[in-house]
Design an enzyme around this catalytic site. Structure first.
Site: not given
Length: 291
Positions: A283, A233, A209
């Site tokens: 993502q 995110s 991430d």
């Protein structure tokens, strides 16, 4: 591997952060990194939720995929409670759902699937031929090379040491318009990790991430520190293909095929140094223009 006690301290602290406290059946509590600032890092919550789910599954079943949504910003000064639902244990697969809670409200949820080891047909995309990490600047050196562009109040956060070392193949400073929506980085833990495969998977989830969201910003010349864009995110998906050590160099090949509606889509493939694909990532992130 970076030497010195500071790198070892940061990695040891992250290992501790990923060692959740069991407070009841299917209920775990996670502490936050003392290095946290601004808001809770999404990769930490992903990794802790995976730890919680893994501790309710038989040892012969390893995670092969997870899918998660970020619902609320997390607070850095409040522990996170993880509630696990044991949805199913089949003959080959187990599925779990995890809700992360702060102050009585869910901030994040995750669904994960686990599988026993099986043989099957195999293929993969080849790893690209890129500059090896030893010939690239560390993340700290790279950031220091253009520190003058960062607002002074943000410089301590921007230049602090981190437990994961990134080496960017593209060493240019961010913010140049018209760049391709692609980036490639090497990464590994700053110090050696214990020989625990579950810990290495969770470290991989944590690191997955860390750079991905910036990929969709590259064509637009956006700078996170300029105040011109709100980024966060929104969701995160990770598929584990093969075991790997998170304290050995891994190559993260990222692209962004689309952006629109104040969102950007990002994808990543992760390889070990032998060229074996060990994970895939996807993502979608918020990329909202600020007036």
């Amino acid at each position: 591997m970076s030497g010195g006690s500071e790198a070892e301290r940061l990695v040891a602290e992250l290992v501790d952060v990923l060692d959740l406290e069991r407070i009841e059946e299917n209920l775990f509590r996670g502490q936050n990194s003392a290095d946290a600032s601004f808001r809770l890092f999404g990769g930490q919550v992903i990794a802790q939720a995976l730890v919680a789910a893994s501790r309710t599954v038989a040892d012969d079943r390893q995670p092969h995929s997870l899918h998660a949504y970020f619902m609320r910003p997390g607070a850095v000064d409040v522990p996170v409670v993880y509630q696990v639902e044991r949805d199913r244990d089949g003959s080959s697969f187990s599925t779990r759902r995890v809700v992360a809670i702060q102050n009585g409200k869910p901030i994040f949820n995750l669904a994960a699937s686990f599988q026993i080891a099986e043989d099957g047909y195999e293929h993969q995309f080849d790893m690209p031929d890129v500059t090896p990490p030893e010939e690239l600047k560390s993340e700290t050196e790279w950031r220091q090379s253009w520190i003058g562009e960062i607002p002074e109040k943000l410089r301590p956060h921007f230049t602090r040491e981190r437990p994961i070392d990134f080496r960017r193949v593209d060493q240019a400073a961010p913010g140049k318009e018209g760049r391709e929506p692609r980036q490639i980085v090497w990464f590994r833990a700053q110090a050696a990790l214990p020989d625990d495969p579950a810990l290495h998977r969770c470290m991989l989830a944590y690191a997955s991430d860390m750079t991905l969201l910036s990929t969709c910003q590259r064509p637009h010349g956006l700078k996170w520190y300029s105040g011109e864009v709100q980024v966060a995110s929104l969701d995160h998906a990770l598929w584990f293909h093969a075991p790997a050590r998170a304290d050995d160099w891994l190559l993260y090949v990222q692209d962004s095929p689309w952006a629109g509606g104040a969102r950007g889509m990002n994808r990543g493939l992760i390889y070990d140094r032998r060229g074996r694909m060990i994970a895939s990532v996807a993502q979608e992130g918020l990329m909202r223009p600020r007036k």
